[in-house]
Design a protein around this motif. Structure first.
Motif, mmCIF file in Angstrom:
data_model
loop_
_atom_site.group_PDB
_atom_site.id
_atom_site.type_symbol
_atom_site.label_atom_id
_atom_site.label_comp_id
_atom_site.label_asym_id
_atom_site.label_seq_id
_atom_site.Cartn_x
_atom_site.Cartn_y
_atom_site.Cartn_z
ATOM 1 N N PRO A 8 26.568 -87.009 -34.356
ATOM 2 C CA PRO A 8 25.921 -87.213 -35.653
ATOM 3 C C PRO A 8 24.482 -87.710 -35.552
ATOM 4 O O PRO A 8 23.675 -87.454 -36.435
ATOM 5 N N ASP A 9 24.124 -88.398 -34.487
ATOM 6 C CA ASP A 9 22.761 -88.906 -34.321
ATOM 7 C C ASP A 9 21.954 -88.100 -33.314
ATOM 8 O O ASP A 9 20.883 -88.524 -32.892
ATOM 9 N N GLU A 10 22.470 -86.931 -32.928
ATOM 10 C CA GLU A 10 21.797 -86.108 -31.939
ATOM 11 C C GLU A 10 21.146 -84.892 -32.594
ATOM 12 O O GLU A 10 21.511 -84.507 -33.702
ATOM 13 N N GLY A 11 20.197 -84.315 -31.908
ATOM 14 C CA GLY A 11 19.482 -83.137 -32.370
ATOM 15 C C GLY A 11 17.990 -83.391 -32.316
ATOM 16 O O GLY A 11 17.539 -84.525 -32.155
ATOM 17 N N ARG A 12 17.215 -82.324 -32.421
ATOM 18 C CA ARG A 12 15.757 -82.447 -32.409
ATOM 19 C C ARG A 12 15.283 -82.761 -33.817
ATOM 20 O O ARG A 12 15.542 -82.022 -34.746
ATOM 21 N N ARG A 13 14.577 -83.909 -33.964
ATOM 22 C CA ARG A 13 14.143 -84.405 -35.270
ATOM 23 C C ARG A 13 12.694 -84.014 -35.542
ATOM 24 O O ARG A 13 11.835 -84.175 -34.688
ATOM 25 N N LEU A 16 8.977 -83.413 -42.057
ATOM 26 C CA LEU A 16 8.428 -82.257 -42.756
ATOM 27 C C LEU A 16 8.363 -82.560 -44.250
ATOM 28 O O LEU A 16 9.394 -82.821 -44.869
ATOM 29 N N GLY A 17 7.167 -82.602 -44.804
ATOM 30 C CA GLY A 17 6.992 -82.775 -46.244
ATOM 31 C C GLY A 17 7.616 -84.036 -46.812
ATOM 32 O O GLY A 17 8.123 -84.021 -47.921
ATOM 33 N N GLY A 18 7.616 -85.119 -46.052
ATOM 34 C CA GLY A 18 8.209 -86.363 -46.528
ATOM 35 C C GLY A 18 9.700 -86.478 -46.254
ATOM 36 O O GLY A 18 10.322 -87.469 -46.605
ATOM 37 N N GLY A 19 10.268 -85.472 -45.643
ATOM 38 C CA GLY A 19 11.689 -85.482 -45.307
ATOM 39 C C GLY A 19 11.885 -85.334 -43.812
ATOM 40 O O GLY A 19 10.932 -85.361 -43.035
ATOM 41 N N GLU A 20 13.128 -85.193 -43.432
ATOM 42 C CA GLU A 20 13.481 -85.060 -42.024
ATOM 43 C C GLU A 20 14.411 -83.865 -41.841
ATOM 44 O O GLU A 20 15.361 -83.677 -42.602
ATOM 45 N N VAL A 21 14.115 -83.063 -40.832
ATOM 46 C CA VAL A 21 14.952 -81.933 -40.438
ATOM 47 C C VAL A 21 15.457 -82.241 -39.030
ATOM 48 O O VAL A 21 14.659 -82.489 -38.127
ATOM 49 N N VAL A 22 16.774 -82.274 -38.856
ATOM 50 C CA VAL A 22 17.363 -82.497 -37.535
ATOM 51 C C VAL A 22 18.041 -81.193 -37.128
ATOM 52 O O VAL A 22 19.068 -80.812 -37.693
ATOM 53 N N ILE A 23 17.426 -80.513 -36.175
ATOM 54 C CA ILE A 23 17.957 -79.225 -35.726
ATOM 55 C C ILE A 23 19.108 -79.475 -34.766
ATOM 56 O O ILE A 23 18.965 -80.157 -33.758
ATOM 57 N N LYS A 24 20.243 -78.913 -35.117
ATOM 58 C CA LYS A 24 21.449 -79.062 -34.309
ATOM 59 C C LYS A 24 21.635 -77.905 -33.336
ATOM 60 O O LYS A 24 22.155 -78.093 -32.249
ATOM 61 N N ALA A 25 21.238 -76.697 -33.729
ATOM 62 C CA ALA A 25 21.364 -75.538 -32.838
ATOM 63 C C ALA A 25 20.449 -74.432 -33.330
ATOM 64 O O ALA A 25 20.185 -74.310 -34.530
ATOM 65 N N MET A 26 19.963 -73.638 -32.397
ATOM 66 C CA MET A 26 19.149 -72.466 -32.693
ATOM 67 C C MET A 26 19.948 -71.223 -32.300
ATOM 68 O O MET A 26 20.990 -71.332 -31.641
ATOM 69 N N PRO A 27 19.484 -70.035 -32.678
ATOM 70 C CA PRO A 27 20.261 -68.822 -32.390
ATOM 71 C C PRO A 27 20.628 -68.658 -30.919
ATOM 72 O O PRO A 27 21.710 -68.152 -30.606
ATOM 73 N N SER A 36 20.839 -77.036 -39.197
ATOM 74 C CA SER A 36 20.164 -78.328 -39.257
ATOM 75 C C SER A 36 20.804 -79.192 -40.326
ATOM 76 O O SER A 36 21.492 -78.697 -41.215
ATOM 77 N N VAL A 37 20.564 -80.495 -40.213
ATOM 78 C CA VAL A 37 20.889 -81.445 -41.267
ATOM 79 C C VAL A 37 19.545 -81.931 -41.782
ATOM 80 O O VAL A 37 18.688 -82.361 -41.001
ATOM 81 N N GLU A 38 19.338 -81.841 -43.106
ATOM 82 C CA GLU A 38 18.048 -82.154 -43.689
ATOM 83 C C GLU A 38 18.209 -83.243 -44.745
ATOM 84 O O GLU A 38 19.178 -83.230 -45.503
ATOM 85 N N THR A 39 17.254 -84.155 -44.773
ATOM 86 C CA THR A 39 17.246 -85.234 -45.755
ATOM 87 C C THR A 39 15.868 -85.278 -46.396
ATOM 88 O O THR A 39 14.862 -85.348 -45.681
ATOM 89 N N PHE A 40 15.825 -85.220 -47.728
ATOM 90 C CA PHE A 40 14.558 -85.271 -48.441
ATOM 91 C C PHE A 40 14.660 -86.281 -49.577
ATOM 92 O O PHE A 40 15.720 -86.469 -50.161
ATOM 93 N N PRO A 41 13.532 -86.934 -49.896
ATOM 94 C CA PRO A 41 13.531 -88.006 -50.901
ATOM 95 C C PRO A 41 13.594 -87.475 -52.324
ATOM 96 O O PRO A 41 13.324 -86.297 -52.582
ATOM 97 N N PRO A 42 13.912 -88.364 -53.271
ATOM 98 C CA PRO A 42 13.937 -87.977 -54.680
ATOM 99 C C PRO A 42 12.602 -87.362 -55.099
ATOM 100 O O PRO A 42 11.542 -87.836 -54.699
ATOM 101 N N GLY A 43 12.676 -86.290 -55.871
ATOM 102 C CA GLY A 43 11.477 -85.638 -56.378
ATOM 103 C C GLY A 43 10.872 -84.610 -55.451
ATOM 104 O O GLY A 43 10.017 -83.831 -55.873
#
Length: 143
Positions: A8-13, A16-27, A36-43
């Motif tokens: 859950p805490d692994e991946g390439r972070r 991006l645009g005030g948020g975070e993209v954690v890439i879990k796997a590529m093709p 990826s698991v992505e987290t972005f703020p309100p608005g």
């Protein structure tokens, strides 16, 4: 290809645009696209854009997201799955006063994840996919 588990805490972070993209796997790791698991703020809202090579699927884990894609204009909450077909302009906005977090699949090429990697300077040499893989077609279409 070997089986693997990404914790859950692994991946390439990538920020991006005030948020975070954690890439879990590529093709090249999974053969079926990028994850990826992505987290972005309100608005936070994306511009209106088109993926020319990849379909996208969001599975919302936390928070709420407004989606505009073709004729669809809807609010998605935790547990919702959103399918965004390639070639159809779309945008999203994080609704409410809490961040939103989702699992994103871009297949078959993972163009969005390649863009995040290139924006950070941490991508393989060469362009992020073919020319025109992701095209911005307008400002965020939200009131």
């Amino acid at each position: 290809m070997e089986p693997f588990i990404i914790g859950p805490d692994e991946g390439r972070r990538y920020l991006l645009g005030g948020g975070e993209v954690v890439i879990k796997a590529m093709p090249e790791h999974a053969r079926v696209g990028a994850f990826s698991v992505e987290t972005f703020p309100p608005g936070f809202s994306s511009p209106l854009h088109v993926h020319h090579r990849d379909d996208g699927v969001f599975y919302l884990l936390d928070g709420r997201m407004r989606i505009k894609c073709g004729e669809v204009d809807a609010i998605a909450g935790p547990g919702a799955t959103v399918f965004l077909p390639k070639g159809v302009p779309h945008a999203f906005r994080v609704e409410g006063d809490a961040s939103a977090r989702w699992f994103n699949v871009q297949a078959p090429h993972g163009d969005f994840m390649l863009r995040a990697m290139h924006a950070s300077g941490d991508a393989p040499a060469g362009p992020p996919g073919e020319d025109g893989d992701i095209e911005i077609v307008g400002a965020p279409p939200f009131d």
